[in-house]
Design a protein around this motif. Structure first.
Motif, mmCIF file in Angstrom:
data_model
loop_
_atom_site.group_PDB
_atom_site.id
_atom_site.type_symbol
_atom_site.label_atom_id
_atom_site.label_comp_id
_atom_site.label_asym_id
_atom_site.label_seq_id
_atom_site.Cartn_x
_atom_site.Cartn_y
_atom_site.Cartn_z
ATOM 1 N N ASN A 162 0.522 20.000 -2.940
ATOM 2 C CA ASN A 162 1.987 19.969 -2.859
ATOM 3 C C ASN A 162 2.534 18.540 -2.777
ATOM 4 N N LEU A 163 1.689 17.575 -3.063
ATOM 5 C CA LEU A 163 2.114 16.177 -3.009
ATOM 6 C C LEU A 163 3.252 15.920 -3.998
ATOM 7 N N LYS A 164 4.323 15.328 -3.505
ATOM 8 C CA LYS A 164 5.511 15.102 -4.331
ATOM 9 C C LYS A 164 5.732 13.609 -4.576
ATOM 10 N N ALA A 165 6.458 13.310 -5.640
ATOM 11 C CA ALA A 165 6.874 11.926 -5.886
ATOM 12 C C ALA A 165 7.730 11.468 -4.724
ATOM 13 N N GLY A 166 7.497 10.237 -4.280
ATOM 14 C CA GLY A 166 8.225 9.685 -3.142
ATOM 15 C C GLY A 166 7.416 9.684 -1.863
ATOM 16 N N ALA A 167 6.311 10.440 -1.828
ATOM 17 C CA ALA A 167 5.468 10.472 -0.631
ATOM 18 C C ALA A 167 4.822 9.114 -0.414
ATOM 19 N N ILE A 168 4.804 8.661 0.840
ATOM 20 C CA ILE A 168 4.197 7.380 1.191
ATOM 21 C C ILE A 168 3.013 7.644 2.116
ATOM 22 N N LEU A 169 1.838 7.197 1.704
ATOM 23 C CA LEU A 169 0.607 7.412 2.453
ATOM 24 C C LEU A 169 0.097 6.079 2.968
ATOM 25 N N GLN A 170 -0.113 5.996 4.265
ATOM 26 C CA GLN A 170 -0.571 4.737 4.860
ATOM 27 C C GLN A 170 -2.088 4.698 4.932
ATOM 28 N N VAL A 171 -2.672 3.600 4.465
ATOM 29 C CA VAL A 171 -4.126 3.422 4.491
ATOM 30 C C VAL A 171 -4.473 2.556 5.695
ATOM 31 N N ASP A 172 -4.841 3.210 6.818
ATOM 32 C CA ASP A 172 -5.043 2.470 8.067
ATOM 33 C C ASP A 172 -6.430 1.848 8.197
ATOM 34 N N LYS A 173 -7.416 2.438 7.554
ATOM 35 C CA LYS A 173 -8.779 1.892 7.664
ATOM 36 C C LYS A 173 -9.034 0.887 6.545
ATOM 37 N N LEU A 174 -8.160 -0.083 6.453
ATOM 38 C CA LEU A 174 -8.252 -1.086 5.392
ATOM 39 C C LEU A 174 -8.123 -2.456 6.053
ATOM 40 N N TYR A 175 -9.123 -3.307 5.858
ATOM 41 C CA TYR A 175 -9.168 -4.583 6.565
ATOM 42 C C TYR A 175 -9.335 -5.743 5.590
#
Length: 197
Positions: free
Chosen positions: A78-91
């Motif tokens: 159900n992922l829609k355009a405009g969704a913002i996903l944060q990538v927290d395990k990124l260093y």
């Protein structure tokens, strides 16, 4: 510590480094009206090793929780355009766009999902910083980091035409910049879904 320099009008950057090679920076400007003595504070943050009790908690709730979260969100039908996903395990290395090796696992998972879901036709990789460095520095660093993620995913066979990158600097904080925890949250990479067919 103190140091002296000739009163040349312009912009300067002060760098402090500890014996453990931790580094902090602060920009300052010298103008005609500047006093002869300036006071400046540089805050250098150091990660504290977790207590034994905290380590037990991490054993009970192991694995990259935030990494799993972004992966699960990308899998969502159900992922829609405009969704913002944060990538927290990124260093990244400090003051650099060099990706730390412990980030590769989540990046590889993101690449796999994007390759498995060609219906996600356009994605923006957005870089963000906290508000401590100067604005121009934040813009350059956030853009360089977003570009490096773009290059990494492209190298994992994600069609580069599906990816764009953008640096937002310190313009869009999601937490306070008054605490180390808040600044860590603000210094982040986000994936924004632009087009879904």
């Amino acid at each position: 510590y103190s140091f002296s320099l000739s009163k040349e009008i312009g912009q300067y950057q002060q760098i402090a480094k500890t014996t453990e090679q931790l580094e902090g920076r602060k920009a300052f400007t010298i103008a005609k009206s500047s006093p002869n003595t300036l006071e400046s504070k540089i805050i250098i943050e150091k990660q504290v090793e977790p207590s034994p009790q905290q380590e037990e908690i991490e054993v009970v709730e192991p694995a990259p929780t935030e990494a799993a979260k972004v992966v699960e969100e990308l899998k969502n039908d159900n992922l829609k355009a405009g969704a913002i996903l944060q990538v927290d395990k990124l260093y990244f290395k400090a003051d650099s766009d060099d990706i730390e090796p412990e980030s590769f696992e989540v990046l590889n998972q993101i690449a796999t999902i994007l390759n498995d879901r060609p219906n996600i036709t356009k994605v923006e990789i957005g870089g963000h910083t906290n508000n401590l460095p100067p604005t121009e520095y934040c813009e350059k660093l956030s853009t360089a980091r977003a570009k490096k993620i773009h290059e990494y995913l492209s190298g994992r066979n994600v069609n580069p035409n599906r990816l764009i990158y953008r640096g937002y600097g310190k313009r869009i904080p999601i937490a306070t910049n008054e605490t180390p925890e808040g600044r860590r949250k603000n210094q982040r990479v986000e994936i924004k879904i632009l087009e879904v067919n």
